[in-house]
Design a protein around this motif. Structure first.
Motif, PDB file in Angstrom:
ATOM      1  N   VAL A  69      -2.471  12.773   0.853  1.00 44.69           N
ATOM      2  CA  VAL A  69      -3.833  12.804   1.410  1.00 44.69           C
ATOM      3  C   VAL A  69      -4.180  14.111   2.110  1.00 44.69           C
ATOM      4  CG1 VAL A  69      -3.923  10.303   1.655  1.00 44.69           C
ATOM      5  CG2 VAL A  69      -3.064  11.685   3.557  1.00 44.69           C
ATOM      6  N   ALA A  70      -3.182  14.967   2.393  1.00 45.30           N
ATOM      7  CA  ALA A  70      -3.488  16.222   3.076  1.00 45.30           C
ATOM      8  C   ALA A  70      -2.382  17.225   2.841  1.00 45.30           C
ATOM      9  CB  ALA A  70      -3.673  16.001   4.577  1.00 45.30           C
ATOM     10  N   VAL A  71      -2.753  18.493   2.857  1.00 41.85           N
ATOM     11  CA  VAL A  71      -1.787  19.587   2.864  1.00 41.85           C
ATOM     12  C   VAL A  71      -2.112  20.491   4.037  1.00 41.85           C
ATOM     13  CG1 VAL A  71      -1.458  19.488   0.370  1.00 41.85           C
ATOM     14  CG2 VAL A  71      -3.147  21.067   1.337  1.00 41.85           C
ATOM     15  N   ALA A 120      -7.347  19.841   3.370  1.00 39.60           N
ATOM     16  CA  ALA A 120      -6.521  21.046   3.469  1.00 39.60           C
ATOM     17  C   ALA A 120      -6.662  21.598   4.885  1.00 39.60           C
ATOM     18  CB  ALA A 120      -6.942  22.077   2.441  1.00 39.60           C
ATOM     19  N   TYR A 121      -5.559  21.610   5.626  1.00 38.40           N
ATOM     20  CA  TYR A 121      -5.561  22.056   7.014  1.00 38.40           C
ATOM     21  C   TYR A 121      -4.782  23.362   7.153  1.00 38.40           C
ATOM     22  CZ  TYR A 121      -6.906  17.195   8.045  1.00 38.40           C
ATOM     23  OH  TYR A 121      -7.539  15.977   8.095  1.00 38.40           O
ATOM     24  N   SER A 122      -5.072  24.082   8.233  1.00 40.03           N
ATOM     25  CA  SER A 122      -4.321  25.303   8.527  1.00 40.03           C
ATOM     26  C   SER A 122      -3.506  25.183   9.808  1.00 40.03           C
ATOM     27  CB  SER A 122      -5.279  26.498   8.650  1.00 40.03           C
ATOM     28  OG  SER A 122      -6.223  26.282   9.682  1.00 40.03           O
ATOM     29  N   ASP A 123      -3.649  24.087  10.528  1.00 40.32           N
ATOM     30  CA  ASP A 123      -2.952  23.878  11.796  1.00 40.32           C
ATOM     31  C   ASP A 123      -2.277  22.516  11.753  1.00 40.32           C
ATOM     32  OD1 ASP A 123      -2.143  23.382  14.425  1.00 40.32           O
ATOM     33  OD2 ASP A 123      -3.884  24.399  15.294  1.00 40.32           O
ATOM     34  N   PRO A 153      -5.333   9.979  12.372  1.00 37.95           N
ATOM     35  CA  PRO A 153      -4.733   8.642  12.437  1.00 37.95           C
ATOM     36  C   PRO A 153      -4.509   7.995  11.083  1.00 37.95           C
ATOM     37  CG  PRO A 153      -7.054   8.540  13.030  1.00 37.95           C
ATOM     38  CD  PRO A 153      -6.719   9.997  12.882  1.00 37.95           C
ATOM     39  N   THR A 154      -5.120   8.521  10.026  1.00 35.41           N
ATOM     40  CA  THR A 154      -4.944   7.931   8.701  1.00 35.41           C
ATOM     41  C   THR A 154      -3.670   8.403   8.020  1.00 35.41           C
ATOM     42  OG1 THR A 154      -6.142   9.664   7.478  1.00 35.41           O
ATOM     43  CG2 THR A 154      -7.456   7.890   8.466  1.00 35.41           C
ATOM     44  N   ALA A 187       0.843  -1.194   0.000  1.00 30.02           N
ATOM     45  CA  ALA A 187       0.000   0.000   0.000  1.00 30.02           C
ATOM     46  C   ALA A 187       0.876   1.241   0.000  1.00 30.02           C
ATOM     47  CB  ALA A 187      -0.900  -0.002   1.228  1.00 30.02           C
ATOM     48  N   PRO A 188       0.471   2.287  -0.717  1.00 26.33           N
ATOM     49  CA  PRO A 188       1.255   3.525  -0.710  1.00 26.33           C
ATOM     50  C   PRO A 188       1.252   4.172   0.665  1.00 26.33           C
ATOM     51  CG  PRO A 188      -0.833   3.863  -1.825  1.00 26.33           C
ATOM     52  CD  PRO A 188      -0.731   2.395  -1.565  1.00 26.33           C
ATOM     53  N   VAL A 189       2.308   4.910   0.948  1.00 30.41           N
ATOM     54  CA  VAL A 189       2.409   5.653   2.206  1.00 30.41           C
ATOM     55  C   VAL A 189       1.492   6.867   2.130  1.00 30.41           C
ATOM     56  CG1 VAL A 189       3.958   7.007   3.670  1.00 30.41           C
ATOM     57  CG2 VAL A 189       4.763   4.868   2.629  1.00 30.41           C
ATOM     58  N   ARG A 190       0.625   7.008   3.119  1.00 27.23           N
ATOM     59  CA  ARG A 190      -0.321   8.127   3.168  1.00 27.23           C
ATOM     60  C   ARG A 190       0.387   9.335   3.783  1.00 27.23           C
ATOM     61  NH1 ARG A 190      -5.636   7.117   2.452  1.00 27.23           N
ATOM     62  NH2 ARG A 190      -6.250   8.652   4.029  1.00 27.23           N
ATOM     63  N   LEU A 191       0.634  10.340   2.957  1.00 27.29           N
ATOM     64  CA  LEU A 191       1.517  11.454   3.282  1.00 27.29           C
ATOM     65  C   LEU A 191       0.761  12.771   3.334  1.00 27.29           C
ATOM     66  CD1 LEU A 191       4.700  12.289   3.400  1.00 27.29           C
ATOM     67  CD2 LEU A 191       4.301  13.005   1.035  1.00 27.29           C
ATOM     68  N   ALA A 192       1.163  13.628   4.275  1.00 26.88           N
ATOM     69  CA  ALA A 192       0.703  15.019   4.325  1.00 26.88           C
ATOM     70  C   ALA A 192       1.902  15.939   4.163  1.00 26.88           C
ATOM     71  CB  ALA A 192       0.005  15.313   5.646  1.00 26.88           C
TER      72      ALA A 192
END
Length: 344
Positions: A33-35, A55-58, A66-67, A3-8
């Protein structure tokens, strides 16, 4: 299949937009999965461009998710230590832009934290993943013999701005953030030594060995900055490094290593040409110039990071390599300021 590594990605500024996001979009083994960026509009714009679901700001939102398995820290240098430490504490693997952090003390703290957690921390000195640089490393190990001397150079020419304008995609930016960052870069000599020295000093260690002694001189001509450096390695090899910024002409980077049985020269291209370094390797009466077509070092470093997260082993470069680069930056600064030889 693995499985690919889930990266932010934390930090959606210039280096993230021009280098990391285009590379991550192509990289095998990675799922972005996230920025996260304190400028919410920048985070949303980048997420939309690359079809990233969150998309997060913090950064705490990333660490609490956890994902998310791993983070790429692409924020300004002064945030590297805190963000990397918080990510490791939250159980996330870390790929952090060079330099590892701002001080030797901070770097040592990260070494201790990696040792305690057993998590992967890879430093984003992506030139270790340049196919030409890797060819040169194998040549040094297998054919060059004892390293005796070397010369390395890293020159930022004043034509770079025009080259960047041609090659770079549109960058989403906040004028207020740019003004704040300009203030932190006002100590121009220290900023340039850290941001560019992190590359060339890591390359020296990669091809020539551990540095034990530094002599340096610095010239400040306003926008033009120059360091001339003499390095001694733990095997007694003597080398020079020339680091010059905003001098007239083309950018140029490379290293030439002379050994008992051969010589290798590496000419490293501006990374956004996405070309592997050009290598000339001489031994036993012949010169080899390899043809290397995989030229996106940012993509290759992301794939190497994912492979290490999944399969284990030592990341390249690892946290101790990051510490060594910060230690050399500090040693060169001390040597230039005091006029003394500094032992590493």
């Amino acid at each position: 299949m693995t499985a690919p590594v889930r990266l932010a990605v934390i930090g959606c500024g210039r280096i993230a937009q021009i280098a990391h996001f285009p590379a991550l979009e192509k990289a095998d083994g990675i799922e972005l999965v996230a920025v996260c960026d304190p400028a919410e509009d920048i985070a949303r714009a980048v997420a939309t461009r690359y079809a990233v679901p969150a998309a997060y700001s913090d950064p705490r939102q990333v660490f609490d998710d956890p994902t998310i398995e791993a983070v790429l820290v692409a924020a300004p240098d002064r945030f590297h230590h805190t963000l990397a430490a918080d990510a490791l504490t939250a159980g996330k693997h870390v790929l952090v832009e060079k330099p590892l952090c701002s001080t030797v003390e901070q770097a040592r703290e990260l070494v201790d934290l990696v040792d305690r957690t057993g998590l992967v921390l890879q430093v984003g000195a992506m030139k270790r993943h340049d196919a030409g640089m890797q060819f040169a490393r194998r040549f040094v190990t297998e054919e060059l013999g004892q390293v005796r001397t070397f010369t390395a150079w890293y020159r930022i020419g004043d034509l770079r701005a025009g080259i960047e304008a041609t090659l770079f995609p549109r960058v989403y930016a906040d004028a207020g953030v740019r003004q704040v960052e300009a203030g932190f870069k006002a100590d121009r000599s220290r900023y340039l030594l850290a941001t560019h020295g992190a590359h060339i000093f890591d390359t020296v260690r990669y091809l020539a060995g551990e540095v034990t002694s530094v002599v340096a001189r610095h010239r400040d001509d306003g926008t033009d900055q120059a360091w001339q450096i003499i390095l001694i390695t733990d095997t007694g090899a003597i080398g020079t490094v020339s680091l010059t910024v905003d001098v007239p002409g083309q950018p140029s980077e490379g290293i030439e290593v002379f050994g008992s049985d051969g010589t290798v020269r590496v000419d490293t291209h501006f990374p956004f040409y996405r070309r592997a370094s050009t290598v000339h390797a001489y031994s036993a009466g012949r010169t080899v110039v390899p043809e290397l077509v995989d030229g996106d070092a940012y993509e290759r470093q992301a794939e190497a990071f994912a492979a290490t997260v999944r399969s284990g082993g030592r990341p390249v470069p690892d946290v101790r390599d990051g510490l060594a680069a910060v230690d050399l930056i500090d040693a060169v600064a001390q040597a230039a300021e005091t006029g003394r030889e500094i032992r590493c």
